[in-house]
Design a protein around this motif. Structure first.
Motif, PDB file in Angstrom:
ATOM      1  N   ASN A  36       0.759  -1.388   0.007  1.00 56.67           N
ATOM      2  CA  ASN A  36      -0.067  -0.099   0.016  1.00 56.67           C
ATOM      3  C   ASN A  36       1.007   1.305   0.020  1.00 56.67           C
ATOM      4  OD1 ASN A  36      -2.252  -1.851   0.067  1.00 56.67           O
ATOM      5  ND2 ASN A  36      -2.417  -1.535   2.342  1.00 56.67           N
ATOM      6  N   VAL A  37       1.151   1.669  -1.312  1.00 59.38           N
ATOM      7  CA  VAL A  37       2.033   2.897  -1.351  1.00 59.38           C
ATOM      8  C   VAL A  37       1.377   3.932  -2.271  1.00 59.38           C
ATOM      9  CG1 VAL A  37       4.138   3.682  -2.065  1.00 59.38           C
ATOM     10  CG2 VAL A  37       3.971   1.411  -1.264  1.00 59.38           C
ATOM     11  N   LYS A  38       1.447   5.193  -1.739  1.00 56.61           N
ATOM     12  CA  LYS A  38       0.926   6.190  -2.478  1.00 56.61           C
ATOM     13  C   LYS A  38       1.984   7.210  -2.983  1.00 56.61           C
ATOM     14  CE  LYS A  38      -2.432   9.934  -1.916  1.00 56.61           C
ATOM     15  NZ  LYS A  38      -3.506  10.772  -1.120  1.00 56.61           N
ATOM     16  N   ILE A  39       2.148   7.263  -4.059  1.00 56.23           N
ATOM     17  CA  ILE A  39       2.969   8.117  -4.771  1.00 56.23           C
ATOM     18  C   ILE A  39       2.428   9.429  -5.253  1.00 56.23           C
ATOM     19  CG2 ILE A  39       5.042   7.949  -6.319  1.00 56.23           C
ATOM     20  CD1 ILE A  39       5.232   5.307  -5.815  1.00 56.23           C
ATOM     21  N   GLU A  40       3.123  10.825  -5.087  1.00 57.75           N
ATOM     22  CA  GLU A  40       2.554  11.851  -5.668  1.00 57.75           C
ATOM     23  C   GLU A  40       3.807  12.731  -6.135  1.00 57.75           C
ATOM     24  OE1 GLU A  40       0.205  14.258  -2.962  1.00 57.75           O
ATOM     25  OE2 GLU A  40      -1.211  12.302  -2.510  1.00 57.75           O
ATOM     26  N   HIS A  41       3.506  13.250  -7.284  1.00 58.82           N
ATOM     27  CA  HIS A  41       4.750  14.039  -7.908  1.00 58.82           C
ATOM     28  C   HIS A  41       4.217  15.345  -8.051  1.00 58.82           C
ATOM     29  CE1 HIS A  41       7.620  10.652  -8.239  1.00 58.82           C
ATOM     30  NE2 HIS A  41       6.574  10.227  -8.631  1.00 58.82           N
ATOM     31  N   ASP A  42       4.984  16.492  -8.128  1.00 63.26           N
ATOM     32  CA  ASP A  42       4.760  17.681  -8.511  1.00 63.26           C
ATOM     33  C   ASP A  42       5.998  18.193  -9.491  1.00 63.26           C
ATOM     34  OD1 ASP A  42       2.472  18.224  -7.125  1.00 63.26           O
ATOM     35  OD2 ASP A  42       3.243  18.822  -5.344  1.00 63.26           O
ATOM     36  N   ILE A  43       5.769  18.397 -10.708  1.00 64.41           N
ATOM     37  CA  ILE A  43       6.660  18.556 -11.711  1.00 64.41           C
ATOM     38  C   ILE A  43       6.628  20.367 -11.996  1.00 64.41           C
ATOM     39  CG2 ILE A  43       7.574  18.548 -13.775  1.00 64.41           C
ATOM     40  CD1 ILE A  43       6.439  15.512 -13.799  1.00 64.41           C
ATOM     41  N   HIS A  44       7.613  21.044 -11.640  1.00 65.82           N
ATOM     42  CA  HIS A  44       7.674  22.461 -12.072  1.00 65.82           C
ATOM     43  C   HIS A  44       8.837  22.697 -12.849  1.00 65.82           C
ATOM     44  CE1 HIS A  44       5.388  23.308  -8.493  1.00 65.82           C
ATOM     45  NE2 HIS A  44       6.209  22.411  -7.765  1.00 65.82           N
ATOM     46  N   ILE A  45       8.329  23.368 -13.951  1.00 63.50           N
ATOM     47  CA  ILE A  45       9.098  23.854 -15.116  1.00 63.50           C
ATOM     48  C   ILE A  45       9.358  25.177 -15.320  1.00 63.50           C
ATOM     49  CG2 ILE A  45       9.371  23.539 -17.560  1.00 63.50           C
ATOM     50  CD1 ILE A  45       7.734  21.093 -17.584  1.00 63.50           C
ATOM     51  N   LYS A  46      10.505  25.496 -15.365  1.00 56.57           N
ATOM     52  CA  LYS A  46      10.917  26.796 -15.272  1.00 56.57           C
ATOM     53  C   LYS A  46      11.516  27.204 -16.814  1.00 56.57           C
ATOM     54  CE  LYS A  46      12.221  28.372 -10.652  1.00 56.57           C
ATOM     55  NZ  LYS A  46      13.242  28.669  -9.624  1.00 56.57           N
ATOM     56  N   ALA A  47      10.802  28.167 -17.569  1.00 52.45           N
ATOM     57  CA  ALA A  47      11.195  28.531 -18.893  1.00 52.45           C
ATOM     58  C   ALA A  47      11.835  29.817 -18.850  1.00 52.45           C
ATOM     59  CB  ALA A  47      10.209  28.365 -19.789  1.00 52.45           C
TER      60      ALA A  47
END
Length: 62
Positions: A36-47
């Motif tokens: 039982n694993v919950k994985i969350e990702h936030d991806i921030h891209i700087k241009a």
């Protein structure tokens, strides 16, 4: 010679009685793995500002 052979025979019998025994057995209960694993990702891209302006003006690039 006869005493030596008898002592040798007794020594062999005694040594075979003391050999270690290794036993490998499967467990009686099954092995359970809880995943039982919950994985969350936030991806921030700087241009670069020039790239942001280009993407706003030319929306047909992507």
């Amino acid at each position: 010679m006869n005493k030596l052979a008898g002592a040798f025979g007794v020594a062999i019998v005694m040594m075979t009685g003391c050999t270690p025994r290794i036993e490998v057995a499967a467990p009686k209960e099954p092995i359970t793995i809880n995943m039982n694993v919950k994985i969350e990702h936030d991806i921030h891209i700087k241009a670069d500002k020039d790239v942001e302006a280009l993407l706003k003006t030319r929306s047909d690039l992507f």
